[in-house]
Design a protein around this motif. Structure first.
Motif, PDB file in Angstrom:
ATOM      1  N   ASP A 139       0.859  -1.185   0.000  1.00  0.00           N
ATOM      2  CA  ASP A 139       0.000   0.000   0.000  1.00  0.00           C
ATOM      3  C   ASP A 139       0.894   1.233   0.000  1.00  0.00           C
ATOM      4  O   ASP A 139       1.681   1.433   0.933  1.00  0.00           O
ATOM      5  CB  ASP A 139      -0.916   0.000   1.219  1.00  0.00           C
ATOM      6  CG  ASP A 139      -1.952  -1.113   1.142  1.00  0.00           C
ATOM      7  OD1 ASP A 139      -2.696  -1.134   0.151  1.00  0.00           O
ATOM      8  OD2 ASP A 139      -1.998  -1.950   2.057  1.00  0.00           O
ATOM      9  N   VAL A 140       0.784   2.056  -1.036  1.00  0.00           N
ATOM     10  CA  VAL A 140       1.696   3.186  -1.213  1.00  0.00           C
ATOM     11  C   VAL A 140       0.913   4.485  -1.313  1.00  0.00           C
ATOM     12  O   VAL A 140      -0.282   4.491  -1.648  1.00  0.00           O
ATOM     13  CB  VAL A 140       2.570   3.007  -2.482  1.00  0.00           C
ATOM     14  CG1 VAL A 140       3.416   1.758  -2.375  1.00  0.00           C
ATOM     15  CG2 VAL A 140       1.719   2.981  -3.747  1.00  0.00           C
ATOM     16  N   THR A 141       1.599   5.577  -1.030  1.00  0.00           N
ATOM     17  CA  THR A 141       1.069   6.920  -1.212  1.00  0.00           C
ATOM     18  C   THR A 141       1.984   7.661  -2.170  1.00  0.00           C
ATOM     19  O   THR A 141       3.201   7.717  -1.944  1.00  0.00           O
ATOM     20  CB  THR A 141       0.984   7.675   0.118  1.00  0.00           C
ATOM     21  OG1 THR A 141       0.135   6.950   1.018  1.00  0.00           O
ATOM     22  CG2 THR A 141       0.418   9.065  -0.086  1.00  0.00           C
ATOM     23  N   ILE A 142       1.450   8.227  -3.225  1.00  0.00           N
ATOM     24  CA  ILE A 142       2.261   8.916  -4.216  1.00  0.00           C
ATOM     25  C   ILE A 142       2.870  10.169  -3.589  1.00  0.00           C
ATOM     26  O   ILE A 142       2.156  10.995  -3.037  1.00  0.00           O
ATOM     27  CB  ILE A 142       1.433   9.295  -5.463  1.00  0.00           C
ATOM     28  CG1 ILE A 142       0.796   8.035  -6.078  1.00  0.00           C
ATOM     29  CG2 ILE A 142       2.298  10.007  -6.487  1.00  0.00           C
ATOM     30  CD1 ILE A 142       1.785   7.015  -6.564  1.00  0.00           C
ATOM     31  N   PRO A 143       4.199  10.319  -3.646  1.00  0.00           N
ATOM     32  CA  PRO A 143       4.846  11.479  -3.014  1.00  0.00           C
ATOM     33  C   PRO A 143       4.630  12.759  -3.801  1.00  0.00           C
ATOM     34  O   PRO A 143       3.953  12.776  -4.842  1.00  0.00           O
ATOM     35  CB  PRO A 143       6.328  11.078  -2.967  1.00  0.00           C
ATOM     36  CG  PRO A 143       6.489  10.110  -4.090  1.00  0.00           C
ATOM     37  CD  PRO A 143       5.185   9.381  -4.212  1.00  0.00           C
ATOM     38  N   SER A 144       5.269  13.838  -3.332  1.00  0.00           N
ATOM     39  CA  SER A 144       4.975  15.181  -3.845  1.00  0.00           C
ATOM     40  C   SER A 144       5.337  15.370  -5.309  1.00  0.00           C
ATOM     41  O   SER A 144       4.747  16.206  -5.988  1.00  0.00           O
ATOM     42  CB  SER A 144       5.702  16.233  -2.993  1.00  0.00           C
ATOM     43  OG  SER A 144       7.099  16.008  -3.011  1.00  0.00           O
ATOM     44  N   ASP A 145       6.330  14.612  -5.820  1.00  0.00           N
ATOM     45  CA  ASP A 145       6.692  14.782  -7.228  1.00  0.00           C
ATOM     46  C   ASP A 145       5.883  13.891  -8.158  1.00  0.00           C
ATOM     47  O   ASP A 145       6.093  13.900  -9.365  1.00  0.00           O
ATOM     48  CB  ASP A 145       8.191  14.544  -7.439  1.00  0.00           C
ATOM     49  CG  ASP A 145       8.605  13.101  -7.166  1.00  0.00           C
ATOM     50  OD1 ASP A 145       7.744  12.300  -6.724  1.00  0.00           O
ATOM     51  OD2 ASP A 145       9.791  12.776  -7.386  1.00  0.00           O
ATOM     52  N   GLY A 146       4.944  13.104  -7.591  1.00  0.00           N
ATOM     53  CA  GLY A 146       4.038  12.312  -8.415  1.00  0.00           C
ATOM     54  C   GLY A 146       4.604  11.018  -8.943  1.00  0.00           C
ATOM     55  O   GLY A 146       3.952  10.364  -9.775  1.00  0.00           O
ATOM     56  N   THR A 147       5.780  10.583  -8.499  1.00  0.00           N
ATOM     57  CA  THR A 147       6.418   9.400  -9.072  1.00  0.00           C
ATOM     58  C   THR A 147       6.962   8.483  -7.984  1.00  0.00           C
ATOM     59  O   THR A 147       7.556   8.945  -7.010  1.00  0.00           O
ATOM     60  CB  THR A 147       7.579   9.804 -10.005  1.00  0.00           C
ATOM     61  OG1 THR A 147       7.065  10.656 -11.036  1.00  0.00           O
ATOM     62  CG2 THR A 147       8.202   8.583 -10.658  1.00  0.00           C
ATOM     63  N   LEU A 148       6.745   7.179  -8.169  1.00  0.00           N
ATOM     64  CA  LEU A 148       7.353   6.162  -7.315  1.00  0.00           C
ATOM     65  C   LEU A 148       8.128   5.176  -8.191  1.00  0.00           C
ATOM     66  O   LEU A 148       7.741   4.900  -9.329  1.00  0.00           O
ATOM     67  CB  LEU A 148       6.291   5.382  -6.537  1.00  0.00           C
ATOM     68  CG  LEU A 148       5.785   5.962  -5.219  1.00  0.00           C
ATOM     69  CD1 LEU A 148       4.704   5.057  -4.646  1.00  0.00           C
ATOM     70  CD2 LEU A 148       6.915   6.118  -4.216  1.00  0.00           C
ATOM     71  N   THR A 149       9.211   4.647  -7.661  1.00  0.00           N
ATOM     72  CA  THR A 149       9.928   3.561  -8.313  1.00  0.00           C
ATOM     73  C   THR A 149       9.601   2.275  -7.562  1.00  0.00           C
ATOM     74  O   THR A 149       9.784   2.192  -6.344  1.00  0.00           O
ATOM     75  CB  THR A 149      11.446   3.801  -8.305  1.00  0.00           C
ATOM     76  OG1 THR A 149      11.717   4.993  -9.042  1.00  0.00           O
ATOM     77  CG2 THR A 149      12.185   2.638  -8.947  1.00  0.00           C
ATOM     78  N   ILE A 150       9.086   1.276  -8.290  1.00  0.00           N
ATOM     79  CA  ILE A 150       8.678   0.002  -7.717  1.00  0.00           C
ATOM     80  C   ILE A 150       9.689  -1.066  -8.125  1.00  0.00           C
ATOM     81  O   ILE A 150      10.047  -1.168  -9.306  1.00  0.00           O
ATOM     82  CB  ILE A 150       7.272  -0.424  -8.194  1.00  0.00           C
ATOM     83  CG1 ILE A 150       6.264   0.717  -7.961  1.00  0.00           C
ATOM     84  CG2 ILE A 150       6.835  -1.705  -7.505  1.00  0.00           C
ATOM     85  CD1 ILE A 150       5.966   1.006  -6.529  1.00  0.00           C
ATOM     86  N   ALA A 151      10.151  -1.852  -7.161  1.00  0.00           N
ATOM     87  CA  ALA A 151      11.027  -2.979  -7.458  1.00  0.00           C
ATOM     88  C   ALA A 151      10.262  -4.268  -7.234  1.00  0.00           C
ATOM     89  O   ALA A 151       9.674  -4.479  -6.172  1.00  0.00           O
ATOM     90  CB  ALA A 151      12.263  -2.940  -6.576  1.00  0.00           C
TER      91      ALA A 151
END
Length: 881
Positions: A351-363
């Motif tokens: 369960d993730v929350t998108i940070p302020s820059d709008g991008t997440l890196t998923i491994a």
């Protein structure tokens, strides 16, 4: 030099190149290093190294720091407010330092390796054990402990804010389940506390009158993990106890799996990164030849984009191997998971929350090294984010009726109905929600994180809800109809109205740097208190410093600026003095987006012509002053009066508020020696003035002056030219009062950033002191006509004192960068106060200008002087954790 476990920063940096190895259920820490003259320094001059690890609630830590070259000093810090430190493991033994403790919660922890004295260098060894964590694969159940367990409170346990020791346990509960929790001891007076998955607190001291045992009977209202705190009623009590539960099973600490950060660099290079589209499953393959972690697992990386703050669930399924997911992003965001908590097994859910820059890196990787095979990964909007795309369209000016039923989707408070509104920037909105069958809750959410909520109509004596606001951006807004109670159901009516607001009756764009002329007139939009308003919108850039001046010879002006994210700044009097009718608002824009400037009057019904001028500078080019990193120090004058020697009624614990704050500030290593603490008979008017004068003669422009007061506040009559309502607010020292205008004069020689915190009745009237100069910020415990209450439940003289103590211990450091900014302090003080007030409304007395008395409610007042203290200004640098 640093060795051993990677810090979070290093972990984030190598995510695309390598994740960490699985943690064992028991592990050994055995690392060597050296303090050198080129290492990082604490503010007090000691060199230090950091060692970080991912800890689990209930995990036992026993670690020793030794050195033949210097006197070691060891500290352990969490990302929250947990902190423990040690100089000498045995009294009189100055050759090693030892920490024995139990971790209170899951999260990132840091050992700070340093010396007792500044400037010491040399080799050291850090060794010990971590045990008791269930760091293997989760089975979806509990840790396997029995329904009763024996425990011991000891001096090596973690402590709460009041100095009492505690142990932590968890159990999995379900909605509708009844549980009975018992804590018995013949050694000390027990205290039980249970926290629900949503943060609701339940506590008990005595199971029955006269007993030293504790008992909690709970009807659970939600599914999820509940946390038990086994504690003593009094500070420092120790001894054995028996904890038992009927109706659920529990275990020590958390039960979920996890992995700790490994060391070294990646054993492979990152492959290509694939975009992950929400709602669309993507097939992948872990295969020999893929990039590998240093611990041997193959991995693929994905990019997930979304609106900042959106919540998503990322799932990974594989028939061939045990899946493992991790994600990192800006703002030090980092989260990982082995097993899907809903079902255990070999699949993974994150369960993730998108940070302020709008991008997440998923491994996407495996739990064990060298596993290969096919998998499917997908991301889906969850919670409120998922519901944002659905809902009935609401046409403004129309009324709708509906019913909350048990089959409706459940939101944060209760089941919900959702309505959607399309609006322009600057649109005024009025929504009224009424029901005869449940206590209503109304919330509006929109672009850029905008959110406004109301439980009870400000008119009072009603369970209905009213929201009146100006929408800052064009776009789709969600209207959430809910119940204040989790179980509230029934029919309701939602009335809506809205119109574009501007000086000319239509939508008005404002060009920064130009002057506009307007007029408030009958027929303009009004706010609930009766003032006419004109609204202007403009596009702002983060870091721009903008000054707005509103002048009128026909009425007393008032300016407000609505932020894209839902915050606001306001100003009534430009010069901050009585008799001033013009307004000036200076703001360093905190984000890029559409802003709305609202022009209105100080009192309802006023009309007339006005002029608004604006100036803008690029701003943002100069980094905010960082106290403690650029030579800045904290000069604190901490004052607390509980014993008034018969001059006024005595108070409870207000003197302790001042003493505790000084002790906390000392731990930062930044407290200047010229700081002063005045309590009870020491807190005379003469000593107060002398302390300010001493600080004024030493403090520099990069330092922070913190004036804290906890005690009585009062009002006294003055001439109307001094205060328009004919009364002045005071803080009551041991022998005499200090008025708001006197304090303003006393602070004139202070040419430094100033933080004024007053926990006293009527303290909001001191906001003029903040408005006199830029670089000042005020936190006040109540409005200028309301009394303030003693925070007996938190063992503090006042609620603001209690919350400030938490803030300065590190809880206000929202982004975990080791520094507290003006914005972080503002948000922490406000949100923490209103969480307390939501659980137990702080009913108090309100006094009118004529001396009339009525019922009111205590509210916190935070004033940054219309951005006289910028949002990003660093106030306090915390001790390294």
């Amino acid at each position: 030099m640093k060795s051993g476990i990677l810090t979070r920063t290093a972990m984030a940096a190598i995510l695309c190149a390598g994740l960490a190895a699985p943690a064992a259920a028991q592990s050994t820490i055995n690392s060597t290093g050296e303090l050198r003259s080129g290492d990082e320094e604490l503010p007090s001059g000691e060199f230090y190294d950091l060692f970080s690890f991912d800890g689990r609630a209930g995990e036992e830590i026993d670690v020793t720091l030794t050195s033949n070259d210097f006197d070691p000093y060891l500290m352990l810090r969490s990302e929250g407010d947990f902190s423990v430190e040690n100089d000498d493991a045995d009294e009189g033994n100055g050759t090693h330092s030892r920490i024995i403790t139990t971790l209170p919660e899951d999260g990132r922890y840091r050992f700070v390796i340093t010396s007792y004295a500044a400037g010491e260098t040399g080799a050291y060894r850090l060794q010990g054990t971590r045990s008791g964590s269930s760091a293997g694969r989760s089975t979806g159940g509990n840790s396997g402990l029995a329904d009763s367990t024996a425990g011991t409170l000891s001096t090596s346990d973690a402590t709460l804010d009041d100095g009492s020791y505690y142990d932590s346990y968890t159990f999995d509960g379900r909605s509708g389940q009844h549980v009975t929790i018992l804590m018995n001891s013949t050694d000390f007076d027990t205290y039980l506390r249970v926290e629900s998955p949503s943060g609701e607190m339940f506590s008990d001291d005595d199971g029955q009158e006269g007993s030293t045992n504790s008992r909690l009977d709970l009807d659970l209202t939600e599914n999820g993990q509940y946390r038990i705190t086994a504690n003593s009623l009094a500070q420092g009590e120790t001894g054995s106890y028996l904890l038992s539960i009927n109706g659920a099973r529990f275990g020590a600490g958390g039960t979920s799996g996890g992995r700790a950060s490994g060391s070294g660099s990646s054993g492979g290079t990152s492959g290509s990164t694939t975009a992950l589209t929400p709602g669309t499953p993507t097939r992948g393959q872990l295969a020999a030849g893929d990039a590998r972690l240093d611990s041997g697992e193959y991995y693929d990386t994905y990019t997930l984009r979304g609106n900042p703050g959106a919540r998503m669930a990322v799932t990974m399924q594989s028939p061939d191997f045990d899946a493992y997911l991790a994600a990192v992003g800006s703002d030090n965001y980092s989260v990982e998971n082995d097993d899907d908590p809903s079902g255990g097994g070999t699949n993974s859910r994150l369960d993730v929350t998108i940070p302020s820059d709008g991008t997440l890196t998923i491994a996407a990787t495996s739990y064990a090294a060298a596993e290969t095979g096919s998998y499917t990964i997908r991301a889906d909007l969850s919670g409120a984010s998922a519901r944002a795309a659905s809902g009935e369209r609401l046409e403004l000016g129309r009324s709708v009726t509906g019913t909350l039923t048990s089959s409706d989707p459940r939101g944060e408070h209760s089941v919900e109905d959702i309505y959607l509104i399309e609006a322009d920037a600057g649109q005024s909105l009025r929504l009224a929600l009424a029901s005869d069958e449940f206590d209503t809750l109304l919330r509006v959410e929109g672009p850029g994180g905008f959110s406004v909520e109301n439980d009870d109509d400000p008119a009072g004596s009603t369970l209905n809800s009213l929201v009146e606001t100006t929408l800052p951006q064009a776009g789709t807004y969600r209207v959430v109809v809910a119940s204040y109670s989790e179980s509230g159901l029934g029919s309701y009516r939602l009335d809506s109205s809205g119109a574009a607001s501007s000086a000319s009756g239509g939508f008005t764009r404002l060009t920064l740097g130009r002057t506009v002329n307007g007029s408030l007139a009958s027929g303009d939009e009004t706010i609930s208190s009766g003032e006419y308003v004109d609204a202007y919108t403009f596009d702002g850039q983060r870091g721009q410093r903008v000054t707005f001046d509103m002048t009128s010879s026909e009425f007393d002006t008032y300016l407000s600026l609505l932020m894209p994210g839902g915050g606001s700044e306001a100003n009534d009097d430009r010069a901050g003095g009585d008799g001033e009718t013009n307004s000036r608002l200076t703001v360093t824009l905190p984000e890029t987006g559409a802003y709305t400037l609202v022009a209105t009057s100080y009192q309802g019904g006023e009309t007339g012509r006005y002029t608004i001028s604006s100036t803008v500078s690029a701003g943002g080019g100069a980094a905010p002053v960082v106290a403690g990193r650029s030579g800045g120090r904290i000069f604190a004058l901490s004052v607390g009066v509980a014993d008034y020697g018969g001059r006024a009624s005595n108070l409870s614990m207000t003197d302790q508020d001042a003493t505790k704050l000084t002790q906390t500030l000392q731990h930062t290593g930044m407290l200047a020696p010229q700081s002063a603490t005045l309590i009870n008979r020491q807190a005379t008017r003469a000593n107060f003035i002398e302390a300010i004068a001493d600080i004024a003669g030493t403090i520099g422009p990069d330092d922070l002056f913190l004036l804290f007061y906890s005690g009585h506040g009062s009002k006294q009559p003055v001439e109307s030219f001094m205060e328009r309502d004919g009364t002045s607010e005071t803080i009551e020292l041991f022998d005499a009062a200090v008025t708001d205008y006197e304090l303003g004069q006393m602070l004139e020689p202070i040419h430094a950033r100033t933080l004024l915190v007053l926990d006293s009745c009527f303290s909001g009237g001191f906001d003029d002191v903040v408005n006199r100069q830029t670089g000042r910020m005020g936190v006040f415990s109540s409005d200028s006509d309301l009394t303030s209450l003693v925070a007996q439940k938190f063992a503090a003289g006042g609620y603001i004192s209690h919350i400030l103590q938490q803030a300065m211990e590190g809880s206000a450091d929202a982004n975990g960068d080791g520094a507290i900014t003006a914005g972080e302090l503002s948000e922490f003080m406000r949100t923490t106060f209103y969480r307390i007030a939501l659980d137990e409304p702080l009913q108090t007395d309100a006094y009118g200008a004529s001396g009339s008395r009525s019922q009111g409610y205590q509210h916190i007042v935070v004033n940054r002087g219309g951005d006289g203290m910028p949002y990003d200004e660093v106030l306090v640098t915390l001790a390294s954790r």
